[in-house]
Design a protein around this motif. Structure first.
Motif, PDB file in Angstrom:
ATOM      1  N   ASP A  26       0.812  -1.225   0.000  1.00  8.80           N
ATOM      2  CA  ASP A  26       0.000   0.000   0.000  1.00  8.80           C
ATOM      3  C   ASP A  26       0.845   1.274   0.000  1.00  8.80           C
ATOM      4  N   SER A  27       2.090   1.152   0.419  1.00  9.25           N
ATOM      5  CA  SER A  27       2.957   2.346   0.464  1.00  9.25           C
ATOM      6  C   SER A  27       3.302   2.824  -0.939  1.00  9.25           C
ATOM      7  N   GLY A  28       3.175   1.924  -1.919  1.00  6.12           N
ATOM      8  CA  GLY A  28       3.505   2.289  -3.294  1.00  6.12           C
ATOM      9  C   GLY A  28       5.001   2.349  -3.558  1.00  6.12           C
ATOM     10  N   LEU A  29       5.784   1.918  -2.589  1.00  6.65           N
ATOM     11  CA  LEU A  29       7.240   1.951  -2.726  1.00  6.65           C
ATOM     12  C   LEU A  29       7.823   0.566  -2.488  1.00  6.65           C
ATOM     13  N   SER A  30       8.913   0.261  -3.187  1.00  7.41           N
ATOM     14  CA  SER A  30       9.632  -0.963  -2.840  1.00  7.41           C
ATOM     15  C   SER A  30      10.487  -0.646  -1.621  1.00  7.41           C
ATOM     16  N   ARG A  31      10.899  -1.706  -0.922  1.00  7.16           N
ATOM     17  CA  ARG A  31      11.735  -1.494   0.265  1.00  7.16           C
ATOM     18  C   ARG A  31      13.051  -0.812  -0.115  1.00  7.16           C
ATOM     19  N   GLU A  32      13.619  -1.199  -1.255  1.00  4.87           N
ATOM     20  CA  GLU A  32      14.889  -0.611  -1.701  1.00  4.87           C
ATOM     21  C   GLU A  32      14.739   0.893  -1.926  1.00  4.87           C
ATOM     22  N   GLU A  33      13.621   1.272  -2.592  1.00  2.00           N
ATOM     23  CA  GLU A  33      13.377   2.701  -2.838  1.00  2.00           C
ATOM     24  C   GLU A  33      13.223   3.464  -1.525  1.00  2.00           C
ATOM     25  N   PHE A  34      12.465   2.861  -0.617  1.00  2.00           N
ATOM     26  CA  PHE A  34      12.195   3.503   0.670  1.00  2.00           C
ATOM     27  C   PHE A  34      13.490   3.713   1.458  1.00  2.00           C
ATOM     28  N   VAL A  35      14.311   2.675   1.534  1.00  7.02           N
ATOM     29  CA  VAL A  35      15.587   2.751   2.263  1.00  7.02           C
ATOM     30  C   VAL A  35      16.504   3.793   1.622  1.00  7.02           C
ATOM     31  N   ALA A  36      16.525   3.832   0.285  1.00 11.58           N
ATOM     32  CA  ALA A  36      17.372   4.795  -0.429  1.00 11.58           C
ATOM     33  C   ALA A  36      16.899   6.228  -0.157  1.00 11.58           C
ATOM     34  N   LYS A  37      15.581   6.414  -0.136  1.00 12.12           N
ATOM     35  CA  LYS A  37      15.044   7.760   0.133  1.00 12.12           C
ATOM     36  C   LYS A  37      15.332   8.200   1.561  1.00 12.12           C
ATOM     37  N   LEU A  38      15.211   7.264   2.500  1.00 14.52           N
ATOM     38  CA  LEU A  38      15.561   7.593   3.887  1.00 14.52           C
ATOM     39  C   LEU A  38      17.004   8.100   3.947  1.00 14.52           C
TER      40      LEU A  38
ATOM     41  N   ALA B 116      10.599  10.194  12.066  1.00 12.19           N
ATOM     42  CA  ALA B 116       9.170   9.970  11.782  1.00 12.19           C
ATOM     43  C   ALA B 116       8.681  10.884  10.655  1.00 12.19           C
ATOM     44  N   ASP B 117       9.055  12.157  10.728  1.00 14.71           N
ATOM     45  CA  ASP B 117       8.581  13.101   9.709  1.00 14.71           C
ATOM     46  C   ASP B 117       9.122  12.739   8.326  1.00 14.71           C
ATOM     47  N   THR B 118      10.350  12.226   8.284  1.00 19.64           N
ATOM     48  CA  THR B 118      10.933  11.826   7.001  1.00 19.64           C
ATOM     49  C   THR B 118      10.159  10.655   6.397  1.00 19.64           C
ATOM     50  N   VAL B 119       9.804   9.698   7.233  1.00 24.76           N
ATOM     51  CA  VAL B 119       9.011   8.562   6.732  1.00 24.76           C
ATOM     52  C   VAL B 119       7.695   9.083   6.165  1.00 24.76           C
ATOM     53  N   ARG B 120       7.068   9.998   6.886  1.00 24.28           N
ATOM     54  CA  ARG B 120       5.772  10.540   6.445  1.00 24.28           C
ATOM     55  C   ARG B 120       5.912  11.258   5.097  1.00 24.28           C
ATOM     56  N   VAL B 121       6.929  12.077   4.987  1.00 24.01           N
ATOM     57  CA  VAL B 121       7.143  12.836   3.745  1.00 24.01           C
ATOM     58  C   VAL B 121       7.385  11.883   2.565  1.00 24.01           C
ATOM     59  N   ILE B 122       8.175  10.842   2.804  1.00 21.22           N
ATOM     60  CA  ILE B 122       8.465   9.882   1.718  1.00 21.22           C
ATOM     61  C   ILE B 122       7.194   9.150   1.302  1.00 21.22           C
ATOM     62  N   ILE B 123       6.411   8.709   2.281  1.00 23.81           N
ATOM     63  CA  ILE B 123       5.220   7.925   1.969  1.00 23.81           C
ATOM     64  C   ILE B 123       4.150   8.801   1.308  1.00 23.81           C
ATOM     65  N   GLU B 124       4.040  10.009   1.781  1.00 25.68           N
ATOM     66  CA  GLU B 124       3.007  10.880   1.227  1.00 25.68           C
ATOM     67  C   GLU B 124       3.418  11.488  -0.115  1.00 25.68           C
ATOM     68  N   GLY B 125       4.594  11.043  -0.569  1.00 27.22           N
ATOM     69  CA  GLY B 125       4.954  11.370  -1.951  1.00 27.22           C
ATOM     70  C   GLY B 125       5.580  12.730  -2.165  1.00 27.22           C
ATOM     71  N   GLN B 126       5.983  13.352  -1.035  1.00 26.03           N
ATOM     72  CA  GLN B 126       6.598  14.666  -1.198  1.00 26.03           C
ATOM     73  C   GLN B 126       8.121  14.557  -1.188  1.00 26.03           C
TER      74      GLN B 126
END
Ligand SMILES: *Cc1c(COP(=O)(O)O)cnc(C)c1O
Length: 368
Positions: free
Chosen positions: A285-297, A357-367
């Motif tokens: 549901d996040s619309g992201l792969s784990r690799e993308e998410f970790v890289a964005k973090l 926490a805010d970084t996770v939110r920003v990444i998930i919400e697509g900003q």
């Protein structure tokens, strides 16, 4: 970058280490003995036996049980390789049960279904700092006459209804650099059994009861006073450090709740979590792969970790191993594909925690 773990010592450690260096007695001595008795206190056990690392702690715990070829150890497939390596090192056979979705530890129902006539040892892994459902697991062990060895490498001081990790079965702890209490390398075995503790002390020291009085085939598993010197001041402040982890975990959960595609970790009723890791599940549901998410973090300056990306037996050395009995573990397989750990250690500031926490939110919400 906000790191996933930090090692930081103070002047107390520096002074204790200097004291050991100047004493000229740098192997196992008085400080190891102090560390053992203080650690036994933390676990509420009669004995604690220090060894050179956590893998050795598991190996030693299994070694003194007198297992025979063909004897099986039933454990979790969602763990670090050391759990499995220790079983293979003592010549036993590994078998696996599935885990719970709620706490990532052994599912008692699956344990019951996975037992064979050769199962002798049940080895729960208290993952991320939360203990397994020990009441149910101990009842199964009792019914089937199994010895329980707890892989408590990540769960120093965690408890179920006030009873600590390492006090249910034989406990095996690690003090590796990233663990809640660290000596660089180090381990501890806990037990209430006088006879077992005696055997462990002899095994650790080349099988000697007294100098050159060899009573078993032994090993050198000893810890040094230099390592114990690092641990003692950490024990003085361990409750506060867990308190901080707990506070930070609470803030993360509050700020992440309701976020699409992110499931926060849960603490089961009656369990005290010591937050070795704060581990979320990133669902499709996040619309992201784990690799993308970790890289964005990482792009945003937030460190993270994936513990563990695959089932422990799903690697070449184990795949066709004659003493590794694999089984269908759908829950563990599913969860291994989704976990991501975020920084929760006590060296963070409140601003760091909010930024995570805010970084996770920003990444998930697509900003982001
Ligand atoms: C760290 C760890 C071990 C092994 O400890 P070492 O001190 O690194 O040998 C065993 N099991 C688990 C679950 C661990 O996290």
């Amino acid at each position: 970058m906000i790191p996933i773990s930090v090692v930081e010592f103070g002047t107390e450690q520096e002074e204790l280490v200097l004291g050991v260096l100047r004493s000229g007695r740098i192997a196992q001595g008085e400080l190891v003995e102090q560390f053992e008795s203080r650690f036994a206190e933390l676990c509420g056990t009669k004995h604690a036996v220090a060894v050179n690392n956590g893998t050795t702690a598991l190996i030693a715990a299994l070694s003194v049980l007198g297992l025979r070829p063909g004897d099986e150890v039933l454990t979790s497939p969602f763990t670090f390789a050391a759990t499995l390596n220790s079983i293979l090192e003592v010549g036993a056979t590994a078998r696996f049960a599935d885990i719970n979705e709620s706490d990532f530890t052994l599912d008692p129902k699956s344990v019951e279904e996975s037992l064979s006539d050769s199962t002798r040892v049940l080895m729960p892994v208290h993952l991320y700092g939360q203990m397994a459902d020990m009441d149910s697991l101990m009842a199964i062990a009792e019914r089937h006459d199994l010895v329980v060895v707890e892989d408590a490498a990540q769960a120093h001081g965690a408890s179920v209804n006030g009873r600590a990790a390492g006090s249910y079965g034989i406990g095996a702890f690690s003090f590796y650099a990233t663990k809640n209490i660290t000596t660089g390398e180090g381990g501890m075995i806990t037990t209430d059994d006088d006879e077992l503790a005696g055997r462990l002390r002899i095994l650790r020291n080349q099988g000697m009861r007294a100098r050159y009085d060899y009573v078993m085939v032994g090993q050198n598993y000893r810890m040094t006073d230099l390592q114990a010197a690092l641990a003692l001041p950490q024990l003085d402040r361990y409750r506060e450090s867990v308190q901080k982890r707990n506070e930070f975990a609470g803030i993360l959960t509050e700020r992440l709740s309701g976020l699409r595609g992110v499931l926060e970790p849960r603490v089961a009723l009656g369990r005290e979590h010591v937050w070795h890791q704060y581990t979320i599940r990133l669902t499709p549901d996040s619309g992201l792969s784990r690799e993308e998410f970790v890289a964005k973090l990482a792009e945003h300056g937030v460190g993270s970790g994936v513990y563990y990306p695959k089932l422990v037996f799903d690697y070449a050395p184990y795949r066709n191993h004659p003493r590794v009995i694999t089984s269908e573990v759908p829950v563990a397989a599913h969860i291994a594909a989704e976990v991501v750990s975020l920084p929760v250690h006590p060296h963070l500031t409140l601003d760091d925690v909010k930024k995570v926490a805010d970084t996770v939110r920003v990444i998930i919400e697509g900003q982001g």
